[in-house]
Every structure is written in C-alpha cells, then in structure tokens.
Enzyme design. Sequence first.
Site, PDB file in Angstrom:
ATOM      1  N   ASP A  71     -29.315  48.212 -63.411  1.00  0.00           N
ATOM      2  CA  ASP A  71     -30.276  49.116 -64.049  1.00  0.00           C
ATOM      3  C   ASP A  71     -31.041  48.384 -65.142  1.00  0.00           C
ATOM      4  O   ASP A  71     -30.755  47.233 -65.460  1.00  0.00           O
ATOM      5  CB  ASP A  71     -29.558  50.355 -64.625  1.00  0.00           C
ATOM      6  N   ASN A 140     -21.459  60.615 -70.653  1.00  0.00           N
ATOM      7  CA  ASN A 140     -21.685  61.817 -69.844  1.00  0.00           C
ATOM      8  C   ASN A 140     -21.327  61.613 -68.368  1.00  0.00           C
ATOM      9  O   ASN A 140     -21.689  62.419 -67.510  1.00  0.00           O
ATOM     10  CB  ASN A 140     -23.143  62.277 -69.969  1.00  0.00           C
ATOM     11  N   HIS A 142     -22.266  59.049 -66.419  1.00  0.00           N
ATOM     12  CA  HIS A 142     -23.246  58.398 -65.544  1.00  0.00           C
ATOM     13  C   HIS A 142     -22.745  57.032 -65.053  1.00  0.00           C
ATOM     14  O   HIS A 142     -21.926  56.378 -65.695  1.00  0.00           O
ATOM     15  CB  HIS A 142     -24.634  58.297 -66.204  1.00  0.00           C
ATOM     16  N   GLU A 147     -27.877  59.765 -63.955  1.00  0.00           N
ATOM     17  CA  GLU A 147     -27.467  60.804 -64.886  1.00  0.00           C
ATOM     18  C   GLU A 147     -26.895  62.021 -64.136  1.00  0.00           C
ATOM     19  O   GLU A 147     -27.059  62.142 -62.921  1.00  0.00           O
ATOM     20  CB  GLU A 147     -28.677  61.243 -65.722  1.00  0.00           C
TER      21      GLU A 147
END
Length: 244
Positions: A71, A140, A142, A147
């Site tokens: 990423d 969270n 991810h 996401e």
Amino acid sequence: MMQPFNLIKAKNYEELSQTASEIIIKVLKENPHSLYCFAGGDTPVRTLELLVQAHHEKKINLCEAYYIGLDEWVGLDNSSDGSCISYMKRNLFDPANIPKEQIHFFNAKSKDLEEECNLANEYIKKHGGITLSLLGVGVNGHLGFNEPGTSFESLAHVVDLNEITQKVGEKYFEQDVTISQGITLGIKQILESQYLILEASGETKKEAIKKLLESEITKDWPVTALKLHKNCTVVLDGMLQIDI
C-alpha cells in the site's frame, strides 16, 4: 476454540520477529525467484532487519526475489520519510541492495491512480500471484489500507482512509501532510498469497486480534478474512495481553 490458522504467542517482540523471519527464510529458500509482499509499520522492522542479516550471511539471496508494495499514502513518494516506499527502501531494499527492476510499488503521486491499480494487478498476474505476504493489522482491523467494509473480492484500489487510520498514520511523518486517501492491494490478492504471516504487537491491536480470534468472518473487521486462508500464521508478542 480451534483456529483455522497457526497461532503463535511469542514471549516478546524479538521472539515475534525471529519467528516470522524464520518462516519467511524457509519460504524464500524454497521459492527464491517468487513474488513477495511485506507490510510497513513499526512491527515488521526487526523482521526485515533479520531478513537482511540472513541475506548478508548468505543464508538467502533477497536479490533473486521480486517484490510488490502492499500500500501507499496517496500523494506521497520516496521523497517523504513517512511513505511506504521510503520505509521499504530504508529497511529492506537498500540494505540488501535489491535491484530496482525487481520492485513494483504504487506511484501514489500519479494523476491516474486507476492505472496504478491496473499495473499492480498485472504485475501480480505476471508473477503467478504472491508467494508470501507479511502483514500487520490496523487498530480498526484493516489489512493494508483495506478499511472496514471492503469487499473480500477486491483487487488493487484507492480508498478513503478512516479517521483512526489517518490519526495513527501521523506518527510516521515529521512534517504536516494530508493523508486522507490510500492505494492498496485488495483483500482477494492478499488471500491468494500462498503463505500469510500476520504480526501483531502492543495493546492498541488488542481489539482487532480479539475479533480475529473470537468473531465470525465479517467485512466490518477485514482482519477476520484471514480465517479463510489455508496457510496463515498469526504471531503475537507478549505486549499483547490476550488469553489464548
């Protein structure tokens, strides 16, 4: 509860890093010319250092393999110390002197990010898929910049980053930057890796790991997608206070 993955509780961060690096070294020896994907962030730093050490000790040859970026923050490149490509150059590519021709990373400053996604998809196809992906996990849940809510069928794509991801990401930058979007490989591509390793260290990852261990598979917590993989190792360190 039986887990569909190999779960290892390391005593500390060093043991976590040693455990992960030993798995990667074994796979690299068996698949020296294959495609590899390594996450950035704080947790993998020592693992990458151990890979470089093994390379210099001639146990493996990192220069034979190919690499694809997981990423990147949209709008950043190698000129920013906090970018993912800068991180990989600093911790793996430059210390091992890996030829740039064997590295494919998103150009997150491109005016055509969709084409960048297409190029990443084609690079993976050209190399017959990813042999091993080393992952971290977001607060969270991810994976990469996938996401909560991301389809498990996703290929490379651009994503609007959650507020928590933006906030956590600020620690990687000395200067003020706008990091509202990311570009990432998709969950489908991650899950199609022959081998997966997830490293998690520290109390901030506790909720995400508890979801992985205890919850049903759900797009609300992308990390739970790892339960779909047949060859996944999850390595936790002693700072992560979870009973397993």
